[in-house]
Design an enzyme around this catalytic site. Structure first.
Site, PDB file in Angstrom:
ATOM      1  N   HIS A  72       1.322  -1.245  -0.235  1.00 22.91           N
ATOM      2  CA  HIS A  72      -0.206  -0.039  -0.099  1.00 22.91           C
ATOM      3  C   HIS A  72       0.868   1.064  -0.599  1.00 22.91           C
ATOM      4  O   HIS A  72       1.764   0.912   0.516  1.00 22.91           O
ATOM      5  CB  HIS A  72      -1.133  -0.449   1.353  1.00 22.91           C
ATOM      6  CG  HIS A  72      -2.593  -0.913   0.964  1.00 22.91           C
ATOM      7  ND1 HIS A  72      -3.163  -1.412   1.945  1.00 22.91           N
ATOM      8  CD2 HIS A  72      -2.087  -2.248   0.512  1.00 22.91           C
ATOM      9  CE1 HIS A  72      -4.449  -1.786   1.430  1.00 22.91           C
ATOM     10  NE2 HIS A  72      -3.476  -2.291   0.203  1.00 22.91           N
ATOM     11  N   TYR A 197      -8.928   5.530   7.841  1.00 23.34           N
ATOM     12  CA  TYR A 197      -9.301   5.727   9.106  1.00 23.34           C
ATOM     13  C   TYR A 197     -10.175   7.100   9.422  1.00 23.34           C
ATOM     14  O   TYR A 197      -9.841   7.964   8.854  1.00 23.34           O
ATOM     15  CB  TYR A 197      -7.348   6.122   9.634  1.00 23.34           C
ATOM     16  CG  TYR A 197      -6.206   5.232  10.039  1.00 23.34           C
ATOM     17  CD1 TYR A 197      -5.946   4.830   8.577  1.00 23.34           C
ATOM     18  CD2 TYR A 197      -6.329   4.611  11.382  1.00 23.34           C
ATOM     19  CE1 TYR A 197      -4.873   4.063   8.904  1.00 23.34           C
ATOM     20  CE2 TYR A 197      -5.429   3.760  11.400  1.00 23.34           C
ATOM     21  CZ  TYR A 197      -4.690   3.363  10.419  1.00 23.34           C
ATOM     22  OH  TYR A 197      -3.377   2.485  10.689  1.00 23.34           O
ATOM     23  N   PRO A 289      -2.655   0.540  19.182  1.00 23.10           N
ATOM     24  CA  PRO A 289      -2.907  -0.448  17.585  1.00 23.10           C
ATOM     25  C   PRO A 289      -3.453   0.759  16.801  1.00 23.10           C
ATOM     26  O   PRO A 289      -3.282   0.340  15.439  1.00 23.10           O
ATOM     27  CB  PRO A 289      -3.917  -1.784  17.307  1.00 23.10           C
ATOM     28  CG  PRO A 289      -5.018  -1.690  18.479  1.00 23.10           C
ATOM     29  CD  PRO A 289      -4.311  -0.589  19.653  1.00 23.10           C
ATOM     30  N   LYS A 293       2.019  -0.122  15.100  1.00 22.50           N
ATOM     31  CA  LYS A 293       3.269   0.013  15.248  1.00 22.50           C
ATOM     32  C   LYS A 293       3.869  -1.536  16.403  1.00 22.50           C
ATOM     33  O   LYS A 293       5.011  -2.103  16.474  1.00 22.50           O
ATOM     34  CB  LYS A 293       3.876   0.916  15.923  1.00 22.50           C
ATOM     35  CG  LYS A 293       3.566   1.619  15.360  1.00 22.50           C
ATOM     36  CD  LYS A 293       4.687   1.711  14.312  1.00 22.50           C
ATOM     37  CE  LYS A 293       5.760   3.204  13.121  1.00 22.50           C
ATOM     38  NZ  LYS A 293       5.239   2.453  11.964  1.00 22.50           N
ATOM     39  N   TYR A 381       4.499   6.423   9.614  1.00 17.47           N
ATOM     40  CA  TYR A 381       4.110   5.084  10.166  1.00 17.47           C
ATOM     41  C   TYR A 381       4.627   4.129   8.783  1.00 17.47           C
ATOM     42  O   TYR A 381       3.952   2.929   9.605  1.00 17.47           O
ATOM     43  CB  TYR A 381       2.695   5.711   8.710  1.00 17.47           C
ATOM     44  CG  TYR A 381       0.872   4.977   8.687  1.00 17.47           C
ATOM     45  CD1 TYR A 381       0.481   4.467   9.671  1.00 17.47           C
ATOM     46  CD2 TYR A 381       1.710   4.157   8.025  1.00 17.47           C
ATOM     47  CE1 TYR A 381      -0.589   3.822   9.391  1.00 17.47           C
ATOM     48  CE2 TYR A 381       0.023   3.155   7.852  1.00 17.47           C
ATOM     49  CZ  TYR A 381      -0.351   2.890   8.083  1.00 17.47           C
ATOM     50  OH  TYR A 381      -1.412   2.242   8.130  1.00 17.47           O
TER      51      TYR A 381
HETATM   52  P1  RFL Z   1       2.594 -12.244  21.086  1.00 15.43           P
HETATM   53  O1  RFL Z   1       2.529 -12.315  19.858  1.00 15.43           O
HETATM   54  O2  RFL Z   1       1.849 -11.657  22.321  1.00 15.43           O
HETATM   55  O3  RFL Z   1       3.239 -13.384  21.491  1.00 15.43           O
HETATM   56  C1  RFL Z   1       3.330 -13.773  22.892  1.00 15.43           C
HETATM   57  C2  RFL Z   1       3.696 -15.612  22.957  1.00 15.43           C
HETATM   58  O4  RFL Z   1       3.590 -16.047  24.554  1.00 15.43           O
HETATM   59  C3  RFL Z   1       2.998 -17.182  24.715  1.00 15.43           C
HETATM   60  N1  RFL Z   1       2.835 -16.975  26.021  1.00 15.43           N
HETATM   61  C4  RFL Z   1       3.337 -18.065  26.703  1.00 15.43           C
HETATM   62  N2  RFL Z   1       4.585 -18.571  26.336  1.00 15.43           N
HETATM   63  C5  RFL Z   1       4.753 -19.745  27.673  1.00 15.43           C
HETATM   64  N3  RFL Z   1       5.219 -19.642  28.230  1.00 15.43           N
HETATM   65  C6  RFL Z   1       3.398 -18.199  29.149  1.00 15.43           C
HETATM   66  N4  RFL Z   1       3.511 -18.171  30.217  1.00 15.43           N
HETATM   67  C7  RFL Z   1       3.111 -17.460  28.042  1.00 15.43           C
HETATM   68  N5  RFL Z   1       2.864 -16.430  27.839  1.00 15.43           N
HETATM   69  C8  RFL Z   1       1.867 -15.867  26.840  1.00 15.43           C
HETATM   70  C9  RFL Z   1       1.766 -15.901  23.906  1.00 15.43           C
HETATM   71  O5  RFL Z   1       0.995 -17.466  23.811  1.00 15.43           O
HETATM   72  C10 RFL Z   1       2.196 -16.020  22.190  1.00 15.43           C
HETATM   73  O6  RFL Z   1       1.745 -16.718  21.948  1.00 15.43           O
HETATM   74  O7  RFL Z   1       3.715 -10.852  21.600  1.00 15.43           O
HETATM   75  P2  RFL Z   1       5.087 -10.480  20.066  1.00 15.43           P
HETATM   76  O8  RFL Z   1       5.574 -11.641  19.940  1.00 15.43           O
HETATM   77  O9  RFL Z   1       5.792  -9.928  21.440  1.00 15.43           O
HETATM   78  O10 RFL Z   1       4.563  -9.817  19.345  1.00 15.43           O
HETATM   79  C11 RFL Z   1       3.646  -8.828  19.115  1.00 15.43           C
HETATM   80  C12 RFL Z   1       2.797  -8.415  18.500  1.00 15.43           C
HETATM   81  O11 RFL Z   1       1.569  -9.796  18.141  1.00 15.43           O
HETATM   82  C13 RFL Z   1       1.618  -7.325  18.635  1.00 15.43           C
HETATM   83  O12 RFL Z   1       2.339  -6.480  18.667  1.00 15.43           O
HETATM   84  C14 RFL Z   1       0.820  -6.802  18.013  1.00 15.43           C
HETATM   85  O13 RFL Z   1      -0.481  -7.921  17.311  1.00 15.43           O
HETATM   86  C15 RFL Z   1       0.219  -5.630  18.280  1.00 15.43           C
HETATM   87  N6  RFL Z   1      -1.117  -5.378  16.445  1.00 15.43           N
HETATM   88  C16 RFL Z   1      -0.351  -4.711  16.078  1.00 15.43           C
HETATM   89  N7  RFL Z   1       1.330  -4.492  15.452  1.00 15.43           N
HETATM   90  C17 RFL Z   1       1.149  -3.806  14.056  1.00 15.43           C
HETATM   91  O14 RFL Z   1       2.452  -3.859  13.846  1.00 15.43           O
HETATM   92  N8  RFL Z   1       0.780  -3.408  13.300  1.00 15.43           N
HETATM   93  C18 RFL Z   1      -0.822  -3.346  13.128  1.00 15.43           C
HETATM   94  O15 RFL Z   1      -1.717  -3.274  12.411  1.00 15.43           O
HETATM   95  C19 RFL Z   1      -1.307  -3.477  14.208  1.00 15.43           C
HETATM   96  N9  RFL Z   1      -2.781  -4.087  15.095  1.00 15.43           N
HETATM   97  C20 RFL Z   1      -2.289  -5.651  17.188  1.00 15.43           C
HETATM   98  C21 RFL Z   1      -3.244  -5.222  16.265  1.00 15.43           C
HETATM   99  C22 RFL Z   1      -2.968  -6.052  18.274  1.00 15.43           C
HETATM  100  C23 RFL Z   1      -3.625  -5.965  18.346  1.00 15.43           C
HETATM  101  N10 RFL Z   1      -4.284  -7.208  19.441  1.00 15.43           N
HETATM  102  C24 RFL Z   1      -5.496  -7.616  18.987  1.00 15.43           C
HETATM  103  C25 RFL Z   1      -4.137  -6.042  20.260  1.00 15.43           C
HETATM  104  C26 RFL Z   1      -4.658  -4.899  15.702  1.00 15.43           C
HETATM  105  C27 RFL Z   1      -5.023  -5.404  17.116  1.00 15.43           C
HETATM  106  C28 RFL Z   1      -6.491  -6.034  17.488  1.00 15.43           C
HETATM  107  C1  PHB Z   2      -4.607  -3.985  10.848  1.00 13.09           C
HETATM  108  O1  PHB Z   2      -5.497  -4.701   9.854  1.00 13.09           O
HETATM  109  O2  PHB Z   2      -5.653  -4.986  11.442  1.00 13.09           O
HETATM  110  C2  PHB Z   2      -4.690  -3.099  11.229  1.00 13.09           C
HETATM  111  C3  PHB Z   2      -4.969  -1.868  10.375  1.00 13.09           C
HETATM  112  C4  PHB Z   2      -3.573  -0.490  10.525  1.00 13.09           C
HETATM  113  C5  PHB Z   2      -3.723  -0.524  11.809  1.00 13.09           C
HETATM  114  C6  PHB Z   2      -4.466  -1.401  12.534  1.00 13.09           C
HETATM  115  C7  PHB Z   2      -4.529  -2.456  12.686  1.00 13.09           C
HETATM  116  O3  PHB Z   2      -3.187   0.655  12.783  1.00 13.09           O
END
Ligand code: RFL
Ligand code: PHB
Length: 406
Positions: A72, A197, A289, A293, A381
């Protein structure tokens, strides 16, 4: 059992760390609490910075990402009855974001680890961390003991690593927002080509996507919202109200495959290290989110940690390990600020009075009309460049200690 680096958590941070270490000839074992199926299906992020894509491609795990990911070159900010495109191609030429689901990144990394014979264990739910303030830390789980040189806490915000650090060591910085995001994955062709957005008087909405057939949406909802109050018809009606605000735009609807509510929070723990335990990704910090990032920041941490561990194993030098927290925290705080800024720009705060709402609209007008302001959005971004590995740390190691606590 023995390994060089014991990694807790098979999210993007833990899996990528294991893979990058393997490419540098360093052994690891990954311990994950959930099943493989669960982590491969967990729907979360979707936007990869240019640097994240480059990292995955250089590590040999970008083949499907390059084939199926959606590049994008801009986003739309929609408010006040009009859409305004922020053009990355014009403001930050040559750089783009790629829309590719986090669970796809996770699948690709798991496949790469398993095909390289990596030791990856799922459904290990009783990991405990020991002796991290000694040179011989170890992990226990399921009656087994894993001796390590180092432990990487990649277990997310609710993991066991950060809470294993003795009280008083970490300083925690927290910003809780008075709203959550209701996230929806739907089987429907995206109604827009780029992410939208939208700021409305009823709250924020985001139109994102995963493929030509699957769309992703988010709605700002009250902080403690119960998902039971959001049947599919209500979700579509609210998305339409918040997104169908510009002439000619109609939101296509379809089957909702997944929905969940995520609280919005900024959080940083400093330092990101205690003894031989290194925290990476959400274990150390989370962002709301809005700036997309979290995953990208996890990748940035893991790059720094890989370089630091590789330097240690190559030369015995701890200079990069000693600088790990400081190097990471510079980016972490830049991203905290950007995520807070995007969140403040686009959400409705109940506490805002009429004056603050006018300020918000003025801010939006500025970002969408000034090249300088739009460039600041675009370069953050898309993702700021990585620091050259260790350049500053070696400089600092020779210089006087600095003021910062980390
Ligand atoms: P994770 O992905 O949470 O992985 C951690 C892993 O550790 C496991 N765990 C354990 N394992 C063993 N023993 C224990 N005691 C444990 N406790 C936990 C868990 O089961 C899991 O598998 O962390 P990590 O690897 O640091 O990754 C971070 C990302 O997942 C997170 O920052 C992103 O998802 C945030 N996020 C977004 N980030 C972006 O860069 N771009 C996005 O568009 C974006 N959108 C989002 C998001 C996060 C969202 N939510 C649901 C929090 C949108 C949403 C809605
Ligand atoms: C997504 O596609 O999950 C998404 C995109 C942009 C954001 C957060 C999440 O800022």
């Amino acid at each position: 059992m023995r390994t060089q680096v014991g990694i807790i958590g098979a999210g993007p941070a833990g899996l990528l760390l294991a893979h990058l270490l393997h490419l540098r000839g360093i052994d690891s074992v990954v311990l994950e609490r959930r099943s493989r199926d669960y982590v491969e299906r967990r729907v979360r992020a979707g936007v990869l910075e240019q640097g994240t894509v480059d990292t995955l491609v250089a590590a040999g795990v970008g083949e499907r990402l390059q084939r199926e990911g959606l590049p994008h070159r801009g986003i739309e900010l929609r408010y006040g009855g009009a859409g305004h495109r922020v053009s990355f191609e014009r403001l930050v030429p040559g750089r783009a974001i790629t829309v590719y689901g986090q669970q796809e990144v996770v699948k690709d990394l798991i496949a790469a680890r398993l095909s390289a014979g990596g030791d990856l264990r799922f459904e290990v739910d009783d990991v405990a961390v020991h002796a991290i303030d000694t040179a011989r830390p170890y992990l226990t789980f399921g009656g087994e003991r894993l001796d390590c040189d180092f432990i990487a806490g990649c277990d997310g915000f609710h993991g066991v690593s950060r809470s294993s650090i003795p009280p008083g060591v970490l300083t925690e910085y927290v910003r809780d927002y008075p709203f959550s995001w209701l996230g929806v994955l739907a089987r429907v062709k995206p109604s827009a080509e780029e992410l939208v957005y939208a700021r409305t008087e009823r709250g924020f909405a985001l139109h994102s996507m995963r493929s030509a057939e699957v769309s992703r949406f988010y709605l700002q909802v009250p902080a403690d919202e119960n998902i039971a109050g959001w049947p599919d018809e209500r979700i579509w009606a609210e998305l339409k109200t918040r997104l169908e605000t510009v002439p000619g735009f109609t939101l296509a609807t379809g089957e909702i495959m997944e929905k969940s509510v995520t609280p919005m929070r900024g959080f940083v723990a400093e330092p990101m290290r205690y003894g031989r335990l290194y925290l990476a990704g959400d274990a150390a910090h989370i962002v709301p989110p809005t700036g997309a990032k979290g995953l990208n920041l996890a990748v940035a941490d893991v790059r720094v940690l890989t370089e630091a561990l590789a330097r240690f194993y190559e030369s015995g030098s701890t200079v990069l390990l000693d600088g790990y927290s400081r190097t990471c925290l510079k980016r972490v705080w830049r991203v905290q600020h950007f995520s807070w800024w995007m969140t403040t720009l686009l959400h409705t705060f109940d506490s805002d009075d009429a004056y603050e709402r006018r300020l918000q609209l003025s801010h939006l007008d500025y970002v969408t009309s000034s090249e300088a302001a739009a460039t600041a959005l675009a370069e953050n971004y898309i993702g700021l460049p990585y620091e050259e590995a260790g350049a500053e740390d070696e400089h600092v190691a020779r210089a006087e200690p600095r003021e910062e606590p980390w």
